[in-house]
Structure formats: structure tokens, C-alpha cells
Design a protein around this motif. Sequence first.
Motif, PDB file in Angstrom:
ATOM      1  N   PRO A  62       0.843  -1.204   0.000  1.00  0.00           N
ATOM      2  CA  PRO A  62       0.000   0.000   0.000  1.00  0.00           C
ATOM      3  C   PRO A  62       0.877   1.253   0.000  1.00  0.00           C
ATOM      4  O   PRO A  62       1.907   1.291   0.674  1.00  0.00           O
ATOM      5  CB  PRO A  62      -0.779  -0.108   1.313  1.00  0.00           C
ATOM      6  CG  PRO A  62      -0.741  -1.553   1.685  1.00  0.00           C
ATOM      7  CD  PRO A  62       0.548  -2.090   1.139  1.00  0.00           C
ATOM      8  N   GLY A  63       0.483   2.234  -0.779  1.00  0.00           N
ATOM      9  CA  GLY A  63       1.236   3.480  -0.811  1.00  0.00           C
ATOM     10  C   GLY A  63       2.275   3.542  -1.923  1.00  0.00           C
ATOM     11  O   GLY A  63       2.859   4.594  -2.182  1.00  0.00           O
ATOM     12  N   ALA A  64       2.511   2.414  -2.585  1.00  0.00           N
ATOM     13  CA  ALA A  64       3.525   2.390  -3.652  1.00  0.00           C
ATOM     14  C   ALA A  64       3.087   3.204  -4.869  1.00  0.00           C
ATOM     15  O   ALA A  64       3.905   3.602  -5.686  1.00  0.00           O
ATOM     16  CB  ALA A  64       3.822   0.952  -4.058  1.00  0.00           C
ATOM     17  N   GLY A  65       1.773   3.409  -4.975  1.00  0.00           N
ATOM     18  CA  GLY A  65       1.265   4.211  -6.098  1.00  0.00           C
ATOM     19  C   GLY A  65       0.500   3.399  -7.127  1.00  0.00           C
ATOM     20  O   GLY A  65       0.334   3.824  -8.268  1.00  0.00           O
ATOM     21  N   LYS A  66      -0.012   2.251  -6.712  1.00  0.00           N
ATOM     22  CA  LYS A  66      -0.702   1.363  -7.665  1.00  0.00           C
ATOM     23  C   LYS A  66      -1.917   2.029  -8.303  1.00  0.00           C
ATOM     24  O   LYS A  66      -2.095   1.977  -9.510  1.00  0.00           O
ATOM     25  CB  LYS A  66      -1.147   0.062  -6.971  1.00  0.00           C
ATOM     26  CG  LYS A  66      -0.001  -0.822  -6.524  1.00  0.00           C
ATOM     27  CD  LYS A  66      -0.490  -2.061  -5.837  1.00  0.00           C
ATOM     28  CE  LYS A  66      -1.249  -1.795  -4.545  1.00  0.00           C
ATOM     29  NZ  LYS A  66      -0.467  -1.080  -3.509  1.00  0.00           N
ATOM     30  N   SER A  67      -2.761   2.639  -7.451  1.00  0.00           N
ATOM     31  CA  SER A  67      -3.998   3.191  -8.029  1.00  0.00           C
ATOM     32  C   SER A  67      -3.705   4.382  -8.927  1.00  0.00           C
ATOM     33  O   SER A  67      -4.332   4.542  -9.974  1.00  0.00           O
ATOM     34  CB  SER A  67      -5.024   3.521  -6.951  1.00  0.00           C
ATOM     35  OG  SER A  67      -4.490   4.429  -6.044  1.00  0.00           O
ATOM     36  N   THR A  68      -2.721   5.185  -8.555  1.00  0.00           N
ATOM     37  CA  THR A  68      -2.334   6.314  -9.418  1.00  0.00           C
ATOM     38  C   THR A  68      -1.808   5.766 -10.748  1.00  0.00           C
ATOM     39  O   THR A  68      -2.176   6.243 -11.829  1.00  0.00           O
ATOM     40  CB  THR A  68      -1.237   7.167  -8.734  1.00  0.00           C
ATOM     41  OG1 THR A  68      -1.593   7.369  -7.369  1.00  0.00           O
ATOM     42  CG2 THR A  68      -1.076   8.502  -9.417  1.00  0.00           C
ATOM     43  N   LEU A  69      -0.990   4.738 -10.657  1.00  0.00           N
ATOM     44  CA  LEU A  69      -0.408   4.138 -11.856  1.00  0.00           C
ATOM     45  C   LEU A  69      -1.487   3.522 -12.750  1.00  0.00           C
ATOM     46  O   LEU A  69      -1.473   3.679 -13.976  1.00  0.00           O
ATOM     47  CB  LEU A  69       0.621   3.069 -11.458  1.00  0.00           C
ATOM     48  CG  LEU A  69       1.367   2.426 -12.620  1.00  0.00           C
ATOM     49  CD1 LEU A  69       2.342   3.408 -13.253  1.00  0.00           C
ATOM     50  CD2 LEU A  69       2.127   1.177 -12.175  1.00  0.00           C
ATOM     51  N   SER A 201       9.677   8.137  -9.434  1.00  0.00           N
ATOM     52  CA  SER A 201      11.026   8.414  -9.929  1.00  0.00           C
ATOM     53  C   SER A 201      11.367   9.895  -9.814  1.00  0.00           C
ATOM     54  O   SER A 201      12.503  10.293 -10.023  1.00  0.00           O
ATOM     55  CB  SER A 201      11.159   7.954 -11.380  1.00  0.00           C
ATOM     56  OG  SER A 201      10.311   8.733 -12.204  1.00  0.00           O
ATOM     57  N   ASP A 202      10.348  10.713  -9.490  1.00  0.00           N
ATOM     58  CA  ASP A 202      10.616  12.128  -9.263  1.00  0.00           C
ATOM     59  C   ASP A 202      11.348  12.356  -7.947  1.00  0.00           C
ATOM     60  O   ASP A 202      11.860  13.438  -7.676  1.00  0.00           O
ATOM     61  CB  ASP A 202       9.289  12.911  -9.298  1.00  0.00           C
ATOM     62  CG  ASP A 202       8.206  12.277  -8.442  1.00  0.00           C
ATOM     63  OD1 ASP A 202       7.868  12.843  -7.401  1.00  0.00           O
ATOM     64  OD2 ASP A 202       7.697  11.178  -8.794  1.00  0.00           O
ATOM     65  N   LYS A 203      11.434  11.290  -7.121  1.00  0.00           N
ATOM     66  CA  LYS A 203      12.152  11.430  -5.847  1.00  0.00           C
ATOM     67  C   LYS A 203      13.614  11.030  -6.028  1.00  0.00           C
ATOM     68  O   LYS A 203      13.911  10.074  -6.747  1.00  0.00           O
ATOM     69  CB  LYS A 203      11.509  10.533  -4.788  1.00  0.00           C
ATOM     70  CG  LYS A 203      10.130  11.003  -4.373  1.00  0.00           C
ATOM     71  CD  LYS A 203       9.693  10.285  -3.127  1.00  0.00           C
ATOM     72  CE  LYS A 203       8.443  10.935  -2.558  1.00  0.00           C
ATOM     73  NZ  LYS A 203       8.032  10.312  -1.313  1.00  0.00           N
TER      74      LYS A 203
HETATM   75  P1  GDP Z   1      -1.521   2.578  -3.616  1.00  0.00           P
HETATM   76  O1  GDP Z   1      -1.854   2.435  -2.178  1.00  0.00           O
HETATM   77  O2  GDP Z   1      -0.376   1.682  -3.994  1.00  0.00           O
HETATM   78  O3  GDP Z   1      -2.685   2.432  -4.525  1.00  0.00           O
HETATM   79  O4  GDP Z   1      -0.937   4.063  -3.814  1.00  0.00           O
HETATM   80  P2  GDP Z   1      -1.641   5.409  -4.307  1.00  0.00           P
HETATM   81  O5  GDP Z   1      -1.778   5.421  -5.777  1.00  0.00           O
HETATM   82  O6  GDP Z   1      -2.867   5.658  -3.482  1.00  0.00           O
HETATM   83  O7  GDP Z   1      -0.518   6.456  -3.948  1.00  0.00           O
HETATM   84  C1  GDP Z   1      -0.051   6.658  -2.626  1.00  0.00           C
HETATM   85  C2  GDP Z   1       0.520   8.056  -2.501  1.00  0.00           C
HETATM   86  O8  GDP Z   1       1.679   8.191  -3.330  1.00  0.00           O
HETATM   87  C3  GDP Z   1      -0.458   9.132  -2.950  1.00  0.00           C
HETATM   88  O9  GDP Z   1      -0.340  10.226  -2.084  1.00  0.00           O
HETATM   89  C4  GDP Z   1       0.046   9.487  -4.338  1.00  0.00           C
HETATM   90  O10 GDP Z   1      -0.272  10.809  -4.705  1.00  0.00           O
HETATM   91  C5  GDP Z   1       1.525   9.291  -4.214  1.00  0.00           C
HETATM   92  N1  GDP Z   1       2.178   8.982  -5.489  1.00  0.00           N
HETATM   93  C6  GDP Z   1       1.766   8.074  -6.419  1.00  0.00           C
HETATM   94  N2  GDP Z   1       2.583   8.075  -7.468  1.00  0.00           N
HETATM   95  C7  GDP Z   1       3.544   8.992  -7.211  1.00  0.00           C
HETATM   96  C8  GDP Z   1       4.706   9.482  -7.932  1.00  0.00           C
HETATM   97  O11 GDP Z   1       5.013   9.082  -9.046  1.00  0.00           O
HETATM   98  N3  GDP Z   1       5.485  10.425  -7.296  1.00  0.00           N
HETATM   99  C9  GDP Z   1       5.177  10.921  -6.069  1.00  0.00           C
HETATM  100  N4  GDP Z   1       5.997  11.819  -5.542  1.00  0.00           N
HETATM  101  N5  GDP Z   1       4.102  10.508  -5.372  1.00  0.00           N
HETATM  102  C10 GDP Z   1       3.292   9.554  -5.935  1.00  0.00           C
END
Ligand code: GDP
Length: 324
Positions: A62-69, A201-203
Amino acid sequence: MERSEPGTRIASLIERARKGDIRATGRLLSILERLDSEAYALLDELRRMAGKAHVIGVTGIPGAGKSTLIGRLISELRRRGYRVAVVAIDPSSPISQGSLLGDRLRMQEYSVDPGVFIRSISTRGLRGGLSTAALAMVEAFDALGYDFVIVETVGVGQAEVDIAGAAHTIIVVTMPGAGDDIQALKAGVMEIGDIYVVNKSDKPEAAKTYEFIVFSVEKGDLEASSGWTPRVLMVSAVMGKNIDKLIDTVLEHREYLERTGLFRKRIQERRRLLALYAVRSYLNTILDKASRRIEKEALEKSIDELAHSVLAEACRSAGEKNKL
Ligand code: GDP
């Protein structure tokens, strides 16, 4: 025929859903989710029409960014003209991130796009049939003409391992500085990836995580059993960076699967798993009911005798069902 009434209703639902009717699709998925005899009859129908969709498993902590991706993947796949379905799995609770994914995405731009369908499922009400329901939905989306089915899991439970066996391409999403990720990689939990995405990767710390995963792949620690050398990609889901490259890599993997005959093989594996899970869920339901019926005997009999009573009761009810 006795079956014709529900049969006709289902046939009409399937026809409408294949034409892109969102409500008909939703109704079919709800029937499947019940995992009862009507659901399995529907599944048999759908199975005959399926076999083309590319199934992508997306997993990671969780938090890795799956849903955003996944949001980005949907946009890019749509841009290329593909229809996309998402099955988001929440193995823990109905209010955790998994089930929010679908809601959040649904609220966004995709709610008006008939080429996208997002469905979240949780353990709530499914009584251990999560993997069965998920695979049944994959089969349904495939039958209904979606080109890609993305299955999202949080990468910690049995469900993701189960589903991994049924996907064509597995994308493992990691993020920089996640000690847990590295631990998971070391422990072999994440060695299932065909493509490793170092998100965020922006980090600045991203390069270090990237190098570690590339090193693990080169060492052979993460070698896929299919003979495919896993690819590692730096992506920024938030900035939309490298998403096209990720889709190109997925398509490259698909080409590999087709060339080696693995594309079809994975569909067979998915169906083998689905059949096994379905039988298990079915037996569990029957055994559950049978146990409840002999409840009163529990204090008088030995466990062995009780087990026999449950089996006898279960056979009786299964037999009655078959006579219907
Ligand atoms: P999930 O729990 O794996 O589905 O993760 P989310 O997609 O909910 O993302 C978790 C957090 O990471 C959110 O606050 C996003 O905005 C942030 N996030 C996702 N992708 C990126 C990225 O490429 N760069 C940065 N800096 N933050 C990201």
C-alpha cells in the motif's frame, strides 16, 4: 425447457453487456459474485466467448502508487484504442485503500467512458471466495470484449499469489526508500514480476532502488520461470512519466507470450485455478450448511462421527440439488 426463463434473461444481459451496456455488465458481475449455481452456469456461458484479453496483475505494498499508476495505464491504453477493465481486490476490509481505488477512479473521468469498467471486490460477503470471484470477473471481462483486464492486489495475501498464477503479465510496483519493499524482494514475496516498476522516480532516492532491482535481476534472483528476463522501469505515476514505455514493455511481453505459446497456456492455467477455487467454494458452502444442520449433535458425538454426519448431510443436499 425449464432452464429457458433464466437462460434467456442471462443471454440478453450478455448480449447487452457485449455491446457496452454498463448496467447489464454490472448485473452480470453481481450474479458472478454470488458464487452460486446460477453464477457457475453464467461462467460456463462466458467462458465460451473468452480467450483474447490480456490480463495484467498489478501488485505492491500500500502506498507504492498502484492506483495512481493504474489510472495512468487506463489513460494510455484508451489513447491507443483499447477497452480496459479493472478488478480491484481488497483482501482486508471494505474501507481500506483497495476498495477505495475503484470508487476514486470511478468518480474521475472514466465514469463517462464506456470503454472502461472498474469493479472493486472485498472479502465482505464472499467468505473466502475472493480469488474465485476475482478470476470469474476476469473471465467475464474477457468474454465481454475488454482488451485488457487489470487486476490490482495489495501484494501481501494469498489472493495475490492466487491471482498471480492467472495473469499474463505481472507488474510489481515499488517505491524509493521502502525498506519493506527490499525486504519483500529478499524474502521472495515479490519475485513474481515480469516488469518491476520503481514508481515515484521524481524522488531522488529512486535511482538507488532502481539499481538494487536491476542488480537482483542481473544476479538471477528475480528470474521469471517462463524464460523472460524481467524488465525494470523508473516511472512517475503522478507526473505521467514513462507510462508509454511501460505499456510498450507490456506489449513486448505479450508478443513474447504469444510467440512461446504461453499466452494460451496462462489462460488454461487461469481456468484450471478457477475450476479448483469454484469447486472449493461450492464444497465449503455445502459443508457449511450441512454442519449447521447437525449442530445439535455436536455435544453427543465424537469429531469422527460428526464428520461422517456432515458428509452424509452434504451428499444428501448435493444430490437434491442435482435432481432440480
Ligand atoms: P496505492 O496504495 O499503492 O494504490 O498508492 P496510491 O496510488 O494511493 O498512492 C499513494 C501516494 O503516493 C499518494 O499520495 C500518491 O499521490 C503518491 N504517489 C503516487 N505516485 C507517485 C509518484 O510518481 N510520485 C510521487 N511523488 N508521489 C506519488
